[in-house]
Scaffold this motif. Structure first.
Motif, PDB file in Angstrom:
ATOM      1  N   CYS A   1       0.813  -1.221   0.000  1.00 59.71           N
ATOM      2  CA  CYS A   1       0.000   0.000   0.000  1.00 59.71           C
ATOM      3  C   CYS A   1       0.847   1.272   0.000  1.00 59.71           C
ATOM      4  O   CYS A   1       2.068   1.251   0.099  1.00 59.71           O
TER       5      CYS A   1
ATOM      6  N   CYS B   1       2.509  -4.421   8.702  1.00 60.71           N
ATOM      7  CA  CYS B   1       1.191  -5.017   8.937  1.00 60.71           C
ATOM      8  C   CYS B   1       1.236  -6.484   8.536  1.00 60.71           C
ATOM      9  O   CYS B   1       2.286  -7.034   8.188  1.00 60.71           O
TER      10      CYS B   1
ATOM     11  N   CYS C   1       6.106   1.345   3.686  1.00 61.83           N
ATOM     12  CA  CYS C   1       6.934   0.965   4.841  1.00 61.83           C
ATOM     13  C   CYS C   1       8.298   0.433   4.418  1.00 61.83           C
ATOM     14  O   CYS C   1       8.416  -0.324   3.441  1.00 61.83           O
TER      15      CYS C   1
HETATM   16 FE1  SF4 Z   1       1.150  -0.935   3.676  1.00 61.65          FE
HETATM   17 FE2  SF4 Z   1       1.369  -2.904   5.439  1.00 61.65          FE
HETATM   18 FE3  SF4 Z   1       3.117  -2.747   3.432  1.00 61.65          FE
HETATM   19 FE4  SF4 Z   1       3.168  -0.933   5.382  1.00 61.65          FE
HETATM   20  S1  SF4 Z   1       3.597  -3.135   5.608  1.00 61.65           S
HETATM   21  S2  SF4 Z   1       3.294  -0.519   3.164  1.00 61.65           S
HETATM   22  S3  SF4 Z   1       1.006  -0.721   5.910  1.00 61.65           S
HETATM   23  S4  SF4 Z   1       0.895  -3.115   3.257  1.00 61.65           S
END
Ligand code: SF4
Length: 891
Positions: free
Chosen positions: A16, A48, A20
């Motif tokens: 997303c 996440c 991150c």
């Molecule tokens: Fe998005 Fe989760 Fe990846 Fe972070 S770890 S970029 S919140 S999907």
């Protein structure tokens, strides 16, 4: 042969728009592990559930590893010669507008840059659009109308500093989980901070909000126009800011003032008391951030919604200062990067405006190109209409699956089937779109490719390769550059590596800029390969020689309009809300917590597939009763454009009169669940973004005579059934099925589902109750369970999590085998219930048991079961189970 040394590579999550930082560890034997990068400013070490499971998705199962012409493997030279010949022929015979690229927010900025340069500067058309059109085009259009540029004014830090966070049309608890956790952490530190959620559904984000406004679909313009009127009557207006830095306030206020409380109530469906509460909170709280995402953007009035929100921030001067501002969250990992280099058909690279002759000239001179697109190209929905009616003769699709993701998706499929020449570059060999390609080209996947991405807060980060390129896969930018060279533009497409592409892009942002454009990363115009390899995450702007520089915009004006002032945009709510056109319900679509897009990546992960195992429709209990639907029935959701069959979930989290269906399932994972085939291709007139969250549909119960559930080491084949959905589990697959006619006895069904190679030589234990239509069968490979099938005339009442755990276990004793066939857990193996924590495989049953035994907080449940102690994406659901237990205990 000596083993490679273990190493850890800093890269960025490919899902997303939070963006991150990820540390990818590669062990000496090649095993990959991932953890959050504690030094990355987007996530400070958090990931996440999707990010935490990235290592599960890296195998080469199903990968496209070699170029193919039709079904035949080809060399790169042969495939690219054909691509170049077909594109050149279409351009010669039908003109530059007869060819198109359809790209993806999964691409890296370097890929996007090369594609845009070729199409807009050398082919001379602007038919380059992207699935970002489905994601945030309305935000782009709203920003450009108000600010004169596509600028997100704030930073993630503003979410830490705000006293009020208003979340509109977004479900960060599931779709941007690390930001959701960041907001939750800020709230814990500063209890006076308030969170308001504006969303038709009571999502997991609502559970973490102080106030949930369950707004009617597309009621947002009325809500924020009404807010502007309220602000004007309060003391919250910043008259100095309005006078010095904006235009159009009075005219906009005059329109907004028609929104009295009664009208807002009527158009939003919200109680007047709640509206008053929200307005008072907004007016009284200077440090306010309004976060918005697809619920705002994916709408026929999405651009107006964005401007209605921005108007309120301009009117209060709450923009570009710490803890304040309108904040668009991008859906995809590099939607923002695509915007930077002209990834939309109505933009040029480096935030140059294709409608501006001066900007077109800047781009042409920078590229030293023979031509430049004279006007905007076709936006995604129109582009595929042009494919369908024969205007597009050659189309190249990269890293996206439009047969599943565009509205009226069956028409898109028919158009592609009729298109004279379709090239698809993908990492997967078989998607619903690659099946229609004349040429398939193998691309590098996450972990193999090298480049940059930009997240929602304008932070540019490196995606770094830590795995070797498999087969003959190549970077997407290299594939497009090859076409550029074969079309006779060798010098302009001769980069040695991604670093050289990035340097050219950076130089373009600075070219004749002088502060006239927001996007300037000229500091990297001469970046070397070693420096590119070491590049730390940074936020733009980063002009050459200017350090340090503010990373927020517009606190003191400085807009990129001709007069330097922001524009208030009068937004007129659709007073006559669109009716459902004879259909009964309004369809809303979106994501589930643990899946991404069309499952090509997350569908590979057993743990990500454990949370939600099949496609579903969420219905309000009153609607379900009206349609004669009970929980777990199969329902048909249909419109004039198509139909899907999905599992009914009845919940009062859904608004009455609305139905929610997730966007992920496709023909690879389900029989008939491509929900975008149902949605009419209605678009926002300004942004061209389709209204994927509001379609008129009918819902009816599907009269299934047989329901079934299976686990199997082999992938079961249920294509003969009306309804089926498969998902990965540890060591195999799970299957849900339903059929409108009798399927035959259990052995006959098993023969078809499991295939000879999965059955032969196995021992079968079966039970059948022909009179009542029940059948159960288990296949054993020695002592181990190889497959189990349960059939019933109603939805099968067998614990899925228990059955999934039996696969591959030893069941040597007769009693154990019959317990399996009976579908009953042993006393020493209690039912976990539906999986809630996918990191540790903790089910709802276990969490409820912990609550019953006295765990009264998420932390206490975590200590007892482990649930919620890794990525934290499930904490909202854990809180819900604890609260439900409390409510029951209180009687
Ligand atoms: Fe998005 Fe989760 Fe990846 Fe972070 S770890 S970029 S919140 S999907």
């Amino acid at each position: 042969m000596a083993l490679a040394q273990a190493r850890e590579v800093r890269t960025t999550c490919p899902y997303c728009g939070v963006g991150c930082g990820v540390l990818a560890g590669v062990a000496a034997g090649g095993a990959v592990s991932v953890r959050g990068d504690p030094d990355h400013p987007a996530n400070f070490g958090r990931l996440c559930s999707k990010g935490s499971a990235l290592a599960d998705t890296l195998d080469l199962d199903g990968r496209l590893l070699h170029p193919h012409v039709g079904e035949r493997r080809a060399t790169w030279d042969e495939a690219m010669a054909l691509v170049a010949a077909k594109f050149a022929d279409a351009i010669d015979r039908h003109g530059p507008d007869s060819v198109a690229f359809y790209l993806s927010g999964q691409l890296l900025t370097e890929d996007y840059y090369v594609a845009n340069k070729l199409m807009k500067g050398f082919i001379g058309a602007a038919n380059v659009d992207t699935n970002s059109r489905l994601c945030m085009a309305s935000s782009v259009a709203g920003h450009r109308r108000a600010f004169g540029s596509d600028t997100v004014p704030g930073t993630y830090e503003d979410l830490d500093l705000a006293d009020l966070v208003v979340i509109v049309g977004a479900n960060p608890a599931w779709c941007h989980p690390v930001l959701h956790q960041r907001i939750a952490a800020a709230r814990e530190r500063r209890p006076r901070m308030r969170v308001v959620l504006v969303d038709p559904r009571r999502t997991m984000s609502a559970d973490a909000a102080d106030l949930h406004l369950a707004i009617a679909p597309d009621g947002d313009v009325a809500l924020f126009a009404g807010l502007l009127g309220h602000l004007a009557r309060s003391t919250a207006l910043d008259r100095d800011y309005i006078a010095r830095f904006t235009t159009g306030f009075e005219a906009t206020l005059a329109v907004a003032s028609r929104m009295d409380l009664g009208t807002v109530t009527a158009l939003t469906g919200l109680p007047a008391r709640q509206i008053g509460q929200f307005y008072a909170l907004f007016a009284a709280t200077e440090k306010t951030v309004t976060v918005f995402s697809q619920g705002v953007n994916q709408s026929a009035c999405g651009t107006d919604k964005v401007n209605a929100i921005i108007n309120c921030h301009l009117a209060t001067g709450r923009i570009g200062r710490p803890g304040m501002g309108p904040f668009s969250l991008t859906g995809q990992p590099n939607a923002m990067g695509g915007r930077e280099v002209g990834g939309l058909a109505n933009m040029l690279a480096a935030h140059l405006d294709i409608e501006d002759a001066g900007h077109r000239d800047i781009a042409r001179r920078f590229w030293r190109s023979p031509t430049i697109a004279a006007r905007a190209g076709l936006k995604a929905v129109d582009l595929f209409r042009a494919v369908g009616d024969g205007r597009i003769r050659a189309l190249w699709i990269m890293a996206t699956n439009p047969v599943d993701s565009l509205p009226e998706a069956d028409a898109v499929r028919a158009g592609l089937a009729a298109c004279p020449f379709v090239v698809v570059s993908d990492v997967m060999a078989q998607t619903d779109t690659t099946r229609l390609a004349h040429v398939r080209l193998p691309s590098l996947a996450w972990g193999e490719k090298d480049g940059t991405v930009t997240n929602s807060e304008r932070r540019v980060s490196r995606q770094r390769a830590f795995l070797p390129a498999p087969g003959e896969a190549r970077a997407d930018w290299q594939q497009i550059a090859e076409l550029g060279r074969r079309l006779g533009h060798g010098d302009a497409f001769a980069w040695s590596d991604a670093a050289a592409v990035f340097a050219e892009y950076a130089a373009m942002t600075a070219f004749e800029n002088g502060g006239s454009r927001d996007l300037d990363v000229g500091a990297f115009a001469a970046i070397s390969r070693p420096d590119y390899d070491r590049l730390e995450p940074f936020q733009w702007p980063r002009p050459a020689g200017a350090q340090p520089i503010s990373t927020r915009f517009f606190a003191s004006g400085g807009f990129f309009t001709p007069d330097g002032k922001a524009r208030f945009i009068a937004t007129e709510p659709a007073v006559a809300a669109r009716t459902t056109g004879g259909h009964a319900l309004v369809l809303n679509t979106g994501r589930v917590r643990d899946h991404w897009h069309t499952l090509t990546r997350t569908g590979k992960s057993a743990r990500l597939s454990a949370h939600v195992g099949e496609p579903f429709a969420e219905l309000h209990p009153a609607d379900a009763a009206a349609f004669g639907v009970t929980d777990a029935d199969i329902v048909e959701v249909a419109s004039a454009h198509g139909r899907v069959l999905v599992r009914a979930r009845i919940t009062d989290r859904q608004r009455r009169g609305a139905v929610f269906v997730p966007m992920h399932w496709n023909d690879k994972y389900a029989g008939r669940a491509r929900i975008d085939a149902v949605i009419a291709a209605v678009t926002d007139p300004t942004s061209g973004q389709p209204a994927l969250k509001r379609a008129a549909v009918s819902v009816r119960r599907f009269a299934a005579l047989v329901h079934g559930f299976a686990v199997s080491q082999c992938r079961p084949d249920a294509r003969h059934c009306d309804y089926w959905a498969v998902g990965r589990i540890e060591g195999g697959w799970r299957l849900e099925l339903a059929h409108g006619k009798p399927l035959g006895d259990i052995e006959a069904v098993a023969r078809v589902l499991f295939g000879a190679e999965c059955r032969d030589g196995l021992e079968a234990v079966a039970y059948r109750d022909g009179e009542h239509g029940h059948g159960r069968l288990a296949l054993f490979d020695g002592p181990r369970l190889a497959a189990a099938l349960f059939l019933a005339p109603e939805p099968v009442a067998v614990s899925r999590s228990w059955a999934v755990r039996q696969l591959g276990l030893e069941h040597a004793e007769r009693a154990a085998r019959w317990r399996l066939v009976a579908g009953r857990p042993a006393a020493d193996m209690p039912d976990k219930g539906a999986i809630v924590c996918s990191c540790f495989g903790v089910g709802a049953g276990e969490i409820a048991a912990a609550a019953r035994s006295g765990c009264a907080s998420v932390a206490a449940v975590g200590a007892a079961t482990g649930a919620g102690t890794n990525c934290g994406s499930c904490r909202g659901e854990i809180r819900g189970i604890i609260d439900a237990h409390r409510a029951v205990a209180a009687g």
